[in-house]
Design a protein around this motif. Structure first.
Motif, PDB file in Angstrom:
ATOM      1  N   VAL A  86      -4.091   3.566   7.747  1.00  0.00           N
ATOM      2  CA  VAL A  86      -3.547   3.793   6.409  1.00  0.00           C
ATOM      3  C   VAL A  86      -3.362   5.290   6.238  1.00  0.00           C
ATOM      4  O   VAL A  86      -4.319   6.057   6.348  1.00  0.00           O
ATOM      5  CB  VAL A  86      -4.488   3.271   5.304  1.00  0.00           C
ATOM      6  CG1 VAL A  86      -3.897   3.566   3.929  1.00  0.00           C
ATOM      7  CG2 VAL A  86      -4.740   1.774   5.474  1.00  0.00           C
ATOM      8  N   ARG A  87      -2.140   5.715   5.980  1.00  0.00           N
ATOM      9  CA  ARG A  87      -1.878   7.139   5.791  1.00  0.00           C
ATOM     10  C   ARG A  87      -0.656   7.330   4.925  1.00  0.00           C
ATOM     11  O   ARG A  87       0.161   6.425   4.757  1.00  0.00           O
ATOM     12  CB  ARG A  87      -1.661   7.848   7.127  1.00  0.00           C
ATOM     13  CG  ARG A  87      -0.411   7.375   7.874  1.00  0.00           C
ATOM     14  CD  ARG A  87      -0.050   8.364   8.969  1.00  0.00           C
ATOM     15  NE  ARG A  87       1.087   7.905   9.758  1.00  0.00           N
ATOM     16  CZ  ARG A  87       2.352   8.192   9.451  1.00  0.00           C
ATOM     17  NH1 ARG A  87       2.643   8.890   8.368  1.00  0.00           N
ATOM     18  NH2 ARG A  87       3.318   7.765  10.244  1.00  0.00           N
ATOM     19  N   CYS A  95      -2.868  12.471   4.142  1.00  0.00           N
ATOM     20  CA  CYS A  95      -4.114  11.816   3.785  1.00  0.00           C
ATOM     21  C   CYS A  95      -4.201  10.519   4.579  1.00  0.00           C
ATOM     22  O   CYS A  95      -3.186   9.890   4.879  1.00  0.00           O
ATOM     23  CB  CYS A  95      -4.194  11.551   2.285  1.00  0.00           C
ATOM     24  SG  CYS A  95      -2.905  10.489   1.610  1.00  0.00           S
ATOM     25  N   ALA A  96      -5.417  10.151   4.935  1.00  0.00           N
ATOM     26  CA  ALA A  96      -5.607   8.965   5.762  1.00  0.00           C
ATOM     27  C   ALA A  96      -6.947   8.328   5.468  1.00  0.00           C
ATOM     28  O   ALA A  96      -7.936   9.036   5.222  1.00  0.00           O
ATOM     29  CB  ALA A  96      -5.517   9.332   7.246  1.00  0.00           C
ATOM     30  N   VAL A 153       0.847  -1.180   0.000  1.00  0.00           N
ATOM     31  CA  VAL A 153       0.000   0.000   0.000  1.00  0.00           C
ATOM     32  C   VAL A 153       0.889   1.238   0.000  1.00  0.00           C
ATOM     33  O   VAL A 153       1.800   1.362   0.822  1.00  0.00           O
ATOM     34  CB  VAL A 153      -0.919   0.016   1.233  1.00  0.00           C
ATOM     35  CG1 VAL A 153      -1.694   1.328   1.288  1.00  0.00           C
ATOM     36  CG2 VAL A 153      -1.866  -1.178   1.204  1.00  0.00           C
ATOM     37  N   GLN A 154       0.622   2.120  -0.928  1.00  0.00           N
ATOM     38  CA  GLN A 154       1.348   3.389  -0.981  1.00  0.00           C
ATOM     39  C   GLN A 154       0.363   4.525  -1.156  1.00  0.00           C
ATOM     40  O   GLN A 154      -0.580   4.434  -1.942  1.00  0.00           O
ATOM     41  CB  GLN A 154       2.340   3.408  -2.141  1.00  0.00           C
ATOM     42  CG  GLN A 154       3.506   2.454  -1.992  1.00  0.00           C
ATOM     43  CD  GLN A 154       4.530   2.672  -3.088  1.00  0.00           C
ATOM     44  OE1 GLN A 154       4.886   3.805  -3.417  1.00  0.00           O
ATOM     45  NE2 GLN A 154       4.997   1.585  -3.661  1.00  0.00           N
ATOM     46  N   LEU A 155       0.586   5.584  -0.407  1.00  0.00           N
ATOM     47  CA  LEU A 155      -0.164   6.818  -0.560  1.00  0.00           C
ATOM     48  C   LEU A 155       0.843   7.918  -0.836  1.00  0.00           C
ATOM     49  O   LEU A 155       1.703   8.198   0.004  1.00  0.00           O
ATOM     50  CB  LEU A 155      -0.966   7.125   0.706  1.00  0.00           C
ATOM     51  CG  LEU A 155      -2.078   6.137   1.046  1.00  0.00           C
ATOM     52  CD1 LEU A 155      -2.668   6.463   2.401  1.00  0.00           C
ATOM     53  CD2 LEU A 155      -3.157   6.150  -0.024  1.00  0.00           C
ATOM     54  N   LEU A 156       0.751   8.502  -2.000  1.00  0.00           N
ATOM     55  CA  LEU A 156       1.742   9.476  -2.447  1.00  0.00           C
ATOM     56  C   LEU A 156       1.116  10.854  -2.442  1.00  0.00           C
ATOM     57  O   LEU A 156       0.290  11.167  -3.295  1.00  0.00           O
ATOM     58  CB  LEU A 156       2.237   9.104  -3.837  1.00  0.00           C
ATOM     59  CG  LEU A 156       2.763   7.664  -3.965  1.00  0.00           C
ATOM     60  CD1 LEU A 156       3.101   7.365  -5.426  1.00  0.00           C
ATOM     61  CD2 LEU A 156       3.973   7.445  -3.075  1.00  0.00           C
ATOM     62  N   SER A 194      -3.267   6.855  -4.466  1.00  0.00           N
ATOM     63  CA  SER A 194      -3.098   5.572  -3.788  1.00  0.00           C
ATOM     64  C   SER A 194      -2.722   4.470  -4.759  1.00  0.00           C
ATOM     65  O   SER A 194      -3.137   4.476  -5.917  1.00  0.00           O
ATOM     66  CB  SER A 194      -4.388   5.193  -3.060  1.00  0.00           C
ATOM     67  OG  SER A 194      -5.405   4.901  -3.998  1.00  0.00           O
ATOM     68  N   VAL A 195      -1.921   3.553  -4.259  1.00  0.00           N
ATOM     69  CA  VAL A 195      -1.511   2.372  -5.006  1.00  0.00           C
ATOM     70  C   VAL A 195      -1.627   1.176  -4.085  1.00  0.00           C
ATOM     71  O   VAL A 195      -1.224   1.240  -2.923  1.00  0.00           O
ATOM     72  CB  VAL A 195      -0.057   2.503  -5.514  1.00  0.00           C
ATOM     73  CG1 VAL A 195       0.377   1.241  -6.237  1.00  0.00           C
ATOM     74  CG2 VAL A 195       0.080   3.716  -6.418  1.00  0.00           C
TER      75      VAL A 195
END
Length: 125
Positions: A114-115, A96-97, A2-5, A24-25
């Motif tokens: 998740v953030r 972001c979360a 999980v990636q949040l860019l 998000s990925v």
């Protein structure tokens, strides 16, 4: 993974605008409500805005209501925060979360499931 860019932060003058993005990925983006939270220097984590899964419901803290707009594009799996008329007190790291929060939410970076890693916003003349 999980990636949040997050992106879009920077230095802006008071009264200016910025648009933050969170892409998000590796996560089912459309299945979750999402939020923006921030942490100013020397302060705790503060809820900024939340948006429901379909984007039909949004909520804002009193400090940003009328100036910031949260939105999402489920096709692009991206969350946005349009920041208008920014003020020095908006200076913070923005995250972001996953989740839908409100003014009563007790938040901590370590407990957000998740953030992203955050993007810095600095408002200064």
């Amino acid at each position: 993974d999980v990636q949040l860019l997050e992106s879009g932060g920077g230095l802006v003058q008071p009264g200016g605008s910025l648009r933050l993005s969170c892409t998000s990925v590796g996560i089912q983006f459309s299945a979750s409500p999402w939020s923006w939270v921030r942490r100013a220097p020397g302060k705790g984590l503060e809820w900024v805005a939340s948006i429901s899964r379909d984007g039909g419901n949004t909520g804002y803290s009193e400090s940003v209501k009328g100036r910031f707009t949260i939105s999402r594009d489920n096709t692009e799996t991206t969350l946005y925060l349009q920041m208008n008329n920014v003020q020095p007190e908006d200076t913070a790291m923005y995250y972001c979360a996953a989740g839908y929060f409100n003014k009563y939410s007790v938040l901590a970076l370590s407990t957000l499931p998740v953030r992203g890693q955050g993007t810095q916003v600095t408002v200064s003349s």
